[in-house]
Design an enzyme around this catalytic site. Structure first.
Site, PDB file in Angstrom:
ATOM      1  N   ASP A  61       1.064  -1.349  -0.060  1.00 49.37           N
ATOM      2  CA  ASP A  61      -0.031  -0.240  -0.061  1.00 49.37           C
ATOM      3  C   ASP A  61       0.926   1.589  -0.260  1.00 49.37           C
ATOM      4  O   ASP A  61       1.945   1.150   0.771  1.00 49.37           O
ATOM      5  CB  ASP A  61      -1.186  -0.289   1.207  1.00 49.37           C
ATOM      6  CG  ASP A  61      -0.203  -0.170   2.801  1.00 49.37           C
ATOM      7  OD1 ASP A  61       0.790  -0.543   2.196  1.00 49.37           O
ATOM      8  OD2 ASP A  61      -0.515   1.097   3.533  1.00 49.37           O
ATOM      9  N   GLU A  94      -0.518  -1.443   5.497  1.00 47.02           N
ATOM     10  CA  GLU A  94       1.195  -0.328   6.576  1.00 47.02           C
ATOM     11  C   GLU A  94       0.773   1.545   6.850  1.00 47.02           C
ATOM     12  O   GLU A  94       1.562   1.776   8.089  1.00 47.02           O
ATOM     13  CB  GLU A  94       2.558  -0.965   6.237  1.00 47.02           C
ATOM     14  CG  GLU A  94       3.661  -0.650   6.829  1.00 47.02           C
ATOM     15  CD  GLU A  94       4.095   0.803   6.871  1.00 47.02           C
ATOM     16  OE1 GLU A  94       4.587   1.123   7.733  1.00 47.02           O
ATOM     17  OE2 GLU A  94       3.396   1.733   5.978  1.00 47.02           O
TER      18      GLU A  94
END
Length: 404
Positions: free
Chosen positions: A92, A154
């Protein structure tokens, strides 16, 4: 949702980029073409990685989140079972909104030895390097497994790594060691600060601003709490635990956003602010939260409630434990040797490494590029850093889990 093993019966999505990618650069070109900003699903990218691995004879487990739009990926090269080495990276990214990019953020562009794209350094570059070494790993005589961890969210709350650890606990398929490839200039990072982020909501009572005695001003109460946070930052800088190697070498706290009210002549009935602590190993962010709550309950809430307000509500947004690999640990020695760096570092930003450490996996941070290049317009990673990472990963595998 249950794990899914990518099989030949389930090909990669039709719209996915070609699987014909072999080098780290070619793989990175494919990875950055997926817009995996944290607000978006990441399944197309995870499915592409799983299909790429399957084409090379490696089955991968896809571990969806509750909604199915996001997923972790876990693959094992070599013998199955507990132990071995994990290479871990998240896919991400932060948004590009409002940033002035010189080219399409989701198309890899090379200029002057640098590769530009969103996620190039944080941290699809490391994931690309780990995937590129898979064919070489398959040719090695591995006596212990090499795990590939690819995670989601994250940048938000590390929900992906937390879910992956729960999966490993359930299956018993847990490595002994883990390298999280966050950008560190290929320098081994043996410790980082923990992070606790918090949203504080304040509920007062509305009224006309000309008659403050008939209301409870939520912004005033929030401001008093924010002032307390500022005082606590000063206290930590003055008296807090010192740990050499961090910059700054003590825990920190701050308020990052604040909002409230509707119009000037109405006593605001609500306000909220977001804040965080970044704690050195040995400090306890939850204990700091308790200190704040006790102060608010004694010195701020009584007047708010006397005016008809209901008080403060605290919502934990993210709790990220610190990382602290013991001095002289064999993993640190192996990473130093493989990376060519004799020194070890400590950083103030957080990573998924603390989550793996808390799960009983000895973990270190070491990856290509530098954190200052991340989250910026025209984010970039040097080609030379990716080349260094390619060499590092093969050396590390050869020295830890491969037979001579």
């Amino acid at each position: 949702m249950a794990a899914h093993v990518y099989s030949i019966a389930m090909p990669a999505p039709h719209s996915a980029p070609s699987l014909d990618a072999h080098t780290t650069r070619e793989i990175l070109d494919r990875l950055v073409s997926f817009d995996t900003t944290s607000r978006n699903p990441n399944r197309d990218l995870i499915d592409w990685i799983a299909a790429w691995l399957l084409q090379r004879g490696v089955e991968a487990e896809i571990l969806p989140d509750a909604g199915g739009g996001k997923a972790n990926l876990h693959a094992v090269i070599g013998p199955r079972g507990p132990g071995g080495l994990a290479l871990s990276g998240h896919v991400d990214t932060v948004p590009v909104d409002g940033q002035a990019w010189s080219s399409d953020p989701f198309t890899l562009r090379e200029a002057n030895g640098r590769l530009h794209a969103r996620g190039a350094v944080d941290m699809k570059g490391f994931v690309a390097s780990a995937l590129a070494c898979v064919p070489d790993l398959l040719e090695r005589r591995l006596h212990r497994p090499v795990h590939l961890f690819v995670t989601y969210d994250e940048e938000v709350n590390c929900a992906g790594a937390t879910a992956l650890v729960a999966h490993l606990d359930a299956t018993g398929d847990k490595p002994d060691w883990c390298v999280v490839g966050e950008p560190s200039g290929m320098k081994p990072i043996v410790a980082h600060k923990g992070r606790l982020s918090l949203r504080v909501r304040v509920r007062g009572k509305a009224g006309h601003s000309s008659q403050p005695e008939f209301g409870a001003n939520a912004i005033h109460a929030a401001a008093r709490a924010v002032a307390r946070v500022a005082d606590e930052q000063d206290r930590l800088a003055r008296e807090g635990v010192r740990v050499d190697g961090f910059d700054p070498p003590f825990s920190t706290t701050h308020v990052g956003t604040i909002s409230g009210g509707a119009i000037l002549n109405i006593i605001p009935e609500s306000a909220e602010f977001d804040m965080e602590w970044r704690t050195v190993p040995g400090d306890d962010a939850l204990a700091e939260l308790t200190r704040l709550q006790d102060h608010v309950a004694r010195h701020i809430e009584p007047a708010l409630k006397a005016g008809g307000g209901s008080g403060f509500v605290y919502e934990i947004l993210n709790e990220l434990p610190p990382l602290s690999l013991p001095p002289g640990h064999a993993l640190a020695q192996s990473v130093r040797h493989a990376s060519g760096h004799n020194a070890e570092g400590r950083v103030s930003y957080g990573t998924e490494a603390g989550i793996y450490q808390n799960a009983g996996i000895a973990t270190i941070v070491c990856g290509p590029g530098h954190i200052a290049q991340a989250h910026q317009p025209d984010e970039w990673i040097a080609v030379s850093e990716l080349e260094a990472c390619d060499v590092f990963l093969r050396r590390l595998v050869d020295s830890t889990v491969a037979r001579a």
